[in-house]
Design a protein around this motif. Structure first.
Motif, PDB file in Angstrom:
ATOM      1  N   GLY A 171       0.928  -1.262   0.082  1.00 55.39           N
ATOM      2  CA  GLY A 171       0.087  -0.096   0.128  1.00 55.39           C
ATOM      3  C   GLY A 171       1.070   1.294  -0.121  1.00 55.39           C
TER       4      GLY A 171
ATOM      5  N   THR B  29      -2.235   5.838   0.834  1.00 57.57           N
ATOM      6  CA  THR B  29      -3.433   4.931   0.581  1.00 57.57           C
ATOM      7  C   THR B  29      -4.241   5.779   1.687  1.00 57.57           C
ATOM      8  OG1 THR B  29      -2.264   2.935   0.308  1.00 57.57           O
ATOM      9  CG2 THR B  29      -4.446   2.958   1.048  1.00 57.57           C
TER      10      THR B  29
ATOM     11  N   THR C 275      -5.574   3.047  -2.637  1.00 57.10           N
ATOM     12  CA  THR C 275      -4.137   3.205  -3.110  1.00 57.10           C
ATOM     13  C   THR C 275      -3.894   4.060  -4.346  1.00 57.10           C
ATOM     14  OG1 THR C 275      -3.346   1.116  -2.148  1.00 57.10           O
ATOM     15  CG2 THR C 275      -1.649   2.386  -3.637  1.00 57.10           C
TER      16      THR C 275
ATOM     17  N   LYS D 264      -5.028  -2.791  -1.978  1.00 56.06           N
ATOM     18  CA  LYS D 264      -3.318  -2.888  -2.135  1.00 56.06           C
ATOM     19  C   LYS D 264      -3.049  -3.016  -3.764  1.00 56.06           C
ATOM     20  CE  LYS D 264      -2.548  -4.200   2.500  1.00 56.06           C
ATOM     21  NZ  LYS D 264      -2.023  -5.453   3.361  1.00 56.06           N
TER      22      LYS D 264
END
Length: 597
Positions: free
Chosen positions: A19, A372, A377, A447
């Motif tokens: 992230g 993030t 993200t 992520k």
């Protein structure tokens, strides 16, 4: 083909998951610091009245650091203080500096409360060598700045020269390199001035977010003992536990993990991602204190690139101003700070709270930062050079973006992109949104998966294979640019050596291979390139000499590019490029780069 599909699948499984790339060695005290990223340094003191000249003579050093004029020009203490007669105390207003910092998008300020001249910019009860003694009405610039910082929501830090003090009879003066100094005498300075003045600063002025020390060498090379430094740090932790301390205290982060951030050299910028907080102190021109003969102004673009590059490596940038004796900040400095502030009004999301991305790939078009927010993200692509092709290749991310847009576009109108494997091709508009640095944002749900160590595809579809983007880890004899840059970076090779790179090829294709090197020997040797089941062999040939600089008796080794053949990549995927360089016995080859397109 099946083998390459398997390799691609395996690499996808083992690629890194990231992230925001957290700085793992950041303590709680420093969280605000790494989120802020950008601050103001202020060099202002008695020397500001000299403006780089003393009795008509320019500062006696070509570095033109105006704040060193007391020492450089061998001025007596009494005469040095006459410079205060030039100060316009009715005009000096530290709040104006704070307002400028806010307009510039800076989040913190660090003032030279005591520079090497030993003169305190507060009303010190420890020493009468201070601004309270030498101004009518007992001005206290530290108090005035602290009040202004609180008013405008800016964190305040203080610079304190602890090692060097030209005023105190036992402070370190570099002329003591001739005479030396007794430890007991130096400790007298330490105990009767340094310790009590730091106590004053941390007791009388509210929250101090940072104490910035300026010993640019390790304590083992100085007259300061480790015990004295630990005494000082212990006092800081006792009085203000959340106050940050930098590595120029004289203790490195490696030696003492309680040091909050590393300070690089003056105007030295990062070249690798770090896990701990760090910062560059930099100037808009050259001198730190105001110099009337200043000519070396950096452009807004250069300063922005410095800031962005540092953030992309988890670093901060503290940019200096040197106000005049009436408190004014000169036009050239003000202009650049305001221009950076306008850029940050639009693009600040890519700087504040941002950090290095999970990518290790170096892109020739610019830098990447990442953060993030609420599970989304964001990769911020800072485009230093708007591609003429209007195609922006992002190499190394396996995850497909949910959206790509220009940060300057309030509507976040989506940009067209194509994602395949580890390459995201983004189609840019004809006109770049910012005249300095434009930012493209790629958003991802959750992520992202990245592949480390890939050599990036360039905007014209090629791959540059260099020392810095190789995938193989090994000790190499690397030499940087020499002779004014006419001799390029290169690797010195005197025995057989294998160097490897990783590329993501986005489609089946045949690509040419070039190799650049310098060879001044006579005996034969070979360079072998292997990739995707192909093997190319090149017989090393002498490259001769050239003139690096005309009319200067400047003869250097010539570096030449050689086309050595083509490689067929049967399908898209990650490929390893292996270059084996085998010079003949007792011969030496300087390898510069490879190029595949």
């Amino acid at each position: 083909m099946k083998r390459h599909r398997i390799l691609f699948f395996i690499l996808a499984l083992i690629c890194s998951v990231s992230g925001i790339y957290a700085q793992k060695q950041t303590n709680e005290r420093a969280r605000w610091f790494v989120d802020s990223r950008y601050g103001m340094f202020i060099h202002w003191g008695v020397y500001s009245g000299a403006e780089g000249f003393w009795k008509g003579e320019k500062l006696r050093n070509n570095n033109d650091y105006a704040e060193w004029i007391f020492y450089r020009n061998q001025i007596s203490k009494d005469e040095y203080l006459t410079l205060l007669d030039r100060f316009d105390w009715d005009e000096i207003d530290p709040e104006k500096w704070v307002i400028l910092a806010k307009q510039a998008g800076m989040k913190y300020i660090t003032l030279t409360a005591k520079h090497h001249d030993g003169f305190a910019l507060w009303d010190s009860k420890v020493s009468d060598y201070d601004i309270g003694t030498y101004t009518k009405g007992k001005r206290d610039i530290v108090a005035e700045l602290a009040a202004a910082c609180r008013k405008h929501g800016i964190r305040m830090g203080l610079y304190y020269s602890h090692w060097v003090d030209w005023e105190h009879q036992y402070g370190w003066n570099h002329e003591r390199e001739i005479t030396g100094i007794e430890p007991k005498d130096y400790d007298q300075y330490w105990q009767e001035k340094v310790i009590p003045q730091i106590r004053e600063l941390l007791t009388n002025y509210g929250e101090i977010s940072m104490l910035w020390f300026d010993m640019w060498i390790h304590h083992s090379e100085s007259c300061v003992t480790k015990e004295q430094l630990l005494q000082l740090k212990s006092l800081i932790r006792q009085l203000q536990p959340n106050c940050l301390v930098n590595s120029r205290l004289g203790l490195s982060i490696e030696e003492d993990p309680d040091i909050d951030f590393k300070t690089l050299g003056d105007n030295h910028f990062g070249n690798r991602r770090e896990e701990f907080p760090w910062q560059t102190p930099g100037t808009v021109a050259h001198s730190w204190g105001y110099h009337s003969d200043e000519t070396s102004w950096k452009s807004t673009t250069i300063l922005l690139k410095n800031l962005i590059s540092n953030v992309s490596l988890n670093g901060n940038f503290m940019l200096n101003i040197g106000p005049r004796a009436n408190g004014d900040v000169n036009y050239e400095t003000t202009l650049r700070l305001l221009e950076i502030g306008k850029w940050l009004e639009i693009n600040g999301d890519a700087i504040y709270g941002a950090a290095a991305s999970g990518l290790t790939t170096q892109h020739e078009w610019g830098k990447v930062t990442q953060k993030t927010v609420d599970g989304v993200t964001k990769l911020y692509m800072h485009v230093f050079n708007w591609p003429l092709s209007k195609n922006l290749p992002l190499t190394g991310v396996a995850t497909k973006p949910s959206k790509v847009y220009l940060l300057a576009d309030k509507q976040k109108a989506p940009l067209t992109f194509k994602h395949d494997g580890y390459l995201t091709d983004i189609q840019l508009p004809v006109l770049q949104p910012d005249n300095y640095v434009s930012v493209v944002v790629a958003e991802y749900d959750g992520k992202i998966e990245t592949e480390s160590g890939l050599a990036a595809q360039t905007t014209d579809g090629g791959y540059s294979l260099t020392y810095s983007n190789r995938s193989s880890e090994q000790d190499l004899q690397f030499k940087g640019r020499e002779r004014g840059g006419t001799v390029p970076e290169h690797i010195v090779i005197s025995k057989p050596l294998i160097i490897k790179w990783k590329l993501y090829i986005d489609k089946a294709s045949k690509k040419a291979v070039d190799i650049s090197y310098s060879f001044q020997g006579k005996k034969d040797g070979t360079i072998e390139v292997k990739a995707a089941g192909n093997k190319l062999i090149h017989n090393i040939i002498p490259t001769g000499k050239t003139v690096g600089e005309p009319n200067s008796n400047w003869v250097i080794d010539r570096y030449l590019s050689h086309r050595i053949g083509e490689i067929s990549f049967p399908e898209k995927g990650v490929y390893e490029i292996e270059i084996t360089i085998t010079p003949a016995a007792k011969e030496e080859l300087n390898f510069q780069w490879g190029w595949i397109k």
